[in-house]
Design an enzyme around this catalytic site. Structure first.
Site, mmCIF file in Angstrom:
data_model
loop_
_atom_site.group_PDB
_atom_site.id
_atom_site.type_symbol
_atom_site.label_atom_id
_atom_site.label_comp_id
_atom_site.label_asym_id
_atom_site.label_seq_id
_atom_site.Cartn_x
_atom_site.Cartn_y
_atom_site.Cartn_z
ATOM 1 C CG ASP A 49 -17.690 17.840 -16.876
ATOM 2 O OD1 ASP A 49 -16.553 18.178 -17.281
ATOM 3 O OD2 ASP A 49 -18.621 17.538 -17.650
ATOM 4 C CG ASN A 76 -4.163 14.686 -13.913
ATOM 5 O OD1 ASN A 76 -3.131 14.290 -14.442
ATOM 6 N ND2 ASN A 76 -5.163 13.857 -13.627
ATOM 7 C CE1 TYR A 141 -4.312 13.505 -24.166
ATOM 8 C CE2 TYR A 141 -2.284 13.299 -25.433
ATOM 9 C CZ TYR A 141 -2.950 13.260 -24.223
ATOM 10 O OH TYR A 141 -2.256 12.989 -23.061
ATOM 11 C CB ILE A 176 2.842 7.578 -17.609
ATOM 12 C CG1 ILE A 176 3.752 8.765 -17.993
ATOM 13 C CG2 ILE A 176 3.020 7.188 -16.144
ATOM 14 C CD1 ILE A 176 5.210 8.658 -17.659
ATOM 15 C CB THR A 178 -2.409 5.803 -16.598
ATOM 16 O OG1 THR A 178 -2.611 6.252 -17.946
ATOM 17 C CG2 THR A 178 -1.265 6.559 -15.956
ATOM 18 N N PRO A 179 -4.491 3.641 -17.123
ATOM 19 C CG PRO A 179 -6.384 3.380 -15.760
ATOM 20 C CD PRO A 179 -5.000 3.970 -15.763
HETATM 21 N N1 LIG Z 1 -0.684 8.300 -19.186
HETATM 22 C C1 LIG Z 1 0.096 8.932 -20.005
HETATM 23 O O1 LIG Z 1 0.974 8.334 -20.635
HETATM 24 C C2 LIG Z 1 -0.026 10.413 -20.223
HETATM 25 C C3 LIG Z 1 0.966 11.047 -20.987
HETATM 26 C C4 LIG Z 1 0.888 12.422 -21.178
HETATM 27 C C5 LIG Z 1 -0.151 13.141 -20.615
HETATM 28 N N2 LIG Z 1 -1.108 12.487 -19.893
HETATM 29 C C6 LIG Z 1 -2.175 13.313 -19.325
HETATM 30 O O2 LIG Z 1 -2.277 13.073 -17.938
HETATM 31 C C7 LIG Z 1 -3.621 13.277 -17.503
HETATM 32 C C8 LIG Z 1 -4.097 12.045 -16.754
HETATM 33 O O3 LIG Z 1 -4.106 10.932 -17.641
HETATM 34 P P1 LIG Z 1 -4.064 9.422 -17.124
HETATM 35 O O4 LIG Z 1 -3.112 8.703 -17.973
HETATM 36 O O5 LIG Z 1 -3.930 9.385 -15.664
HETATM 37 O O6 LIG Z 1 -5.525 8.965 -17.582
HETATM 38 P P2 LIG Z 1 -6.688 8.195 -16.814
HETATM 39 O O7 LIG Z 1 -7.685 7.887 -17.858
HETATM 40 O O8 LIG Z 1 -6.141 7.118 -15.972
HETATM 41 O O9 LIG Z 1 -7.260 9.328 -15.821
HETATM 42 C C9 LIG Z 1 -7.943 10.450 -16.291
HETATM 43 C C10 LIG Z 1 -8.965 10.850 -15.241
HETATM 44 O O10 LIG Z 1 -9.621 12.052 -15.719
HETATM 45 C C11 LIG Z 1 -10.993 11.910 -15.411
HETATM 46 N N3 LIG Z 1 -11.795 12.779 -16.290
HETATM 47 C C12 LIG Z 1 -12.089 12.611 -17.599
HETATM 48 N N4 LIG Z 1 -12.887 13.601 -18.027
HETATM 49 C C13 LIG Z 1 -13.100 14.418 -16.970
HETATM 50 C C14 LIG Z 1 -13.839 15.616 -16.786
HETATM 51 N N5 LIG Z 1 -14.538 16.163 -17.783
HETATM 52 N N6 LIG Z 1 -13.820 16.203 -15.573
HETATM 53 C C15 LIG Z 1 -13.135 15.647 -14.538
HETATM 54 N N7 LIG Z 1 -12.439 14.501 -14.653
HETATM 55 C C16 LIG Z 1 -12.415 13.907 -15.855
HETATM 56 C C17 LIG Z 1 -11.307 10.438 -15.618
HETATM 57 O O11 LIG Z 1 -12.503 10.046 -14.977
HETATM 58 C C18 LIG Z 1 -10.045 9.803 -15.031
HETATM 59 O O12 LIG Z 1 -10.202 9.528 -13.647
HETATM 60 C C19 LIG Z 1 -4.428 13.583 -18.774
HETATM 61 O O13 LIG Z 1 -4.543 14.982 -18.942
HETATM 62 C C20 LIG Z 1 -3.558 12.994 -19.868
HETATM 63 O O14 LIG Z 1 -3.786 13.603 -21.104
HETATM 64 C C21 LIG Z 1 -1.072 11.143 -19.682
#
Ligand SMILES: NC(=O)c1ccc[n+]([C@@H]2O[C@H](COP(=O)([O-])OP(=O)(O)OC[C@H]3O[C@@H](n4cnc5c(N)ncnc54)[C@H](O)[C@@H]3O)[C@@H](O)[C@H]2O)c1
Length: 243
Positions: A49, A76, A141, A176, A178-179
């Site tokens: 975590d 990330n 956020y 992007i 992703t979930p």
């Molecule tokens: N998907 C997008 O469009 C997008 C855009 C801009 C930024 N982001 C950033 O990219 C990163 C990844 O996002 P994503 O879209 O892959 O989301 P996602 O929900 O698919 O993956 C996020 C991962 O982080 C893990 N996580 C959550 N809390 C945690 C903690 N306390 N410690 C360790 N792991 C933890 C989750 O279990 C998950 O596997 C994030 O920081 C998100 O803010 C995503």
């Protein structure tokens, strides 16, 4: 080392970096997916975590013992609860800040300590276009991602001024596939992208990028090819923030 690597962007980063020949450590709170995915393509998974400060010193010890050094860290892991300035509660505000801001701070501090021992390294902090423009439904956020943007620049300049040979850059994706974004589309637009007849066509119509679009940038920033890139913010949004 990549945090939050059991899903989405972190997972794509891990896959690409392994394919590029890196020894990759994936961490996440999601043990089941983290272990299964890491096994699929030959990475090492460790439960973590990121908001738990003690987990960072433990991890650095494991990395030093198992691998001897740390060359790259991708901060990330993240969550994106939907709440605006009027309806956000304090508990959620603190949780978002603790994962994004505390997690990135702990990660950078721990990694720099170890990277100094091996003469340098590269840190990539996952921010967002939310750090660059206002996004109403993402109050906490956006605040966290803005903090990551400026924390990154402070770290970069500190490392340069102290000749640490450690670079620190932020990455700013737009939407992007992703979930995290599937959840946002469902909640804010009532659109279930995965339930569409042709999810790929829907993705293109909505102007949503692919995880690899971000992973290629991360791999570049981690690599020595980016040796003159420091303290910068890489926007990956196909021009969304230009319009
Ligand atoms: N998907 C997008 O469009 C997008 C855009 C801009 C930024 N982001 C950033 O990219 C990163 C990844 O996002 P994503 O879209 O892959 O989301 P996602 O929900 O698919 O993956 C996020 C991962 O982080 C893990 N996580 C959550 N809390 C945690 C903690 N306390 N410690 C360790 N792991 C933890 C989750 O279990 C998950 O596997 C994030 O920081 C998100 O803010 C995503």
């Amino acid at each position: 080392m990549i945090t939050g690597a059991a899903s989405g962007l972190g997972l794509a980063d891990a896959k690409l970096l392994v394919a590029e020949g890196a020894l990759v450590i994936m961490t996440d709170i999601d043990i089941a997916n983290g272990e299964a995915r890491a096994k699929e393509f030959g990475a090492t998974f460790i439960q973590q975590d990121v908001s738990d400060e003690a987990s960072w010193s433990e991890l650095m010890k494991v990395i030093k013992r198992k691998f001897g050094r740390l060359d790259g860290l991708v901060n990330n892991a993240g969550i994106a609860p939907i709440a605006n300035i009027e309806d956000l509660d304090t508990e959620t505000w603190r949780k978002v800040l603790s994962i994004h801001l505390d997690g990135t701070f702990f990660g950078c501090q721990a990694a720099i300590k170890l990277m100094k021992e091996n003469g340098g390294g590269s840190i990539v902090n996952m921010s967002s276009t939310a750090a660059l423009v206002g996004i109403g439904p993402y109050l906490a956020y956006s605040a966290a991602k803005g903090g990551i943007r400026s924390m990154t620049k402070s770290i970069a300049i500190h490392c340069r001024q102290n000749k640490l040979n450690i670079r620190c850059n932020s990455v700013h994706p737009g939407s992007i596939n992703t979930p995290m974004v599937h959840h946002a589309l469902k909640t804010l637009m009532g659109k279930d992208i995965m339930a569409q007849e042709d999810p790929e066509q829907t993705r293109l119509e909505l102007g949503i990028g692919e995880p690899d679009d971000v992973a290629y940038m991360v791999a570049y920033l981690i690599s020595d090819e980016a040796k003159h890139i420091n303290g910068t913010e890489m926007v990956i949004d196909n021009g969304d923030t230009v319009i």
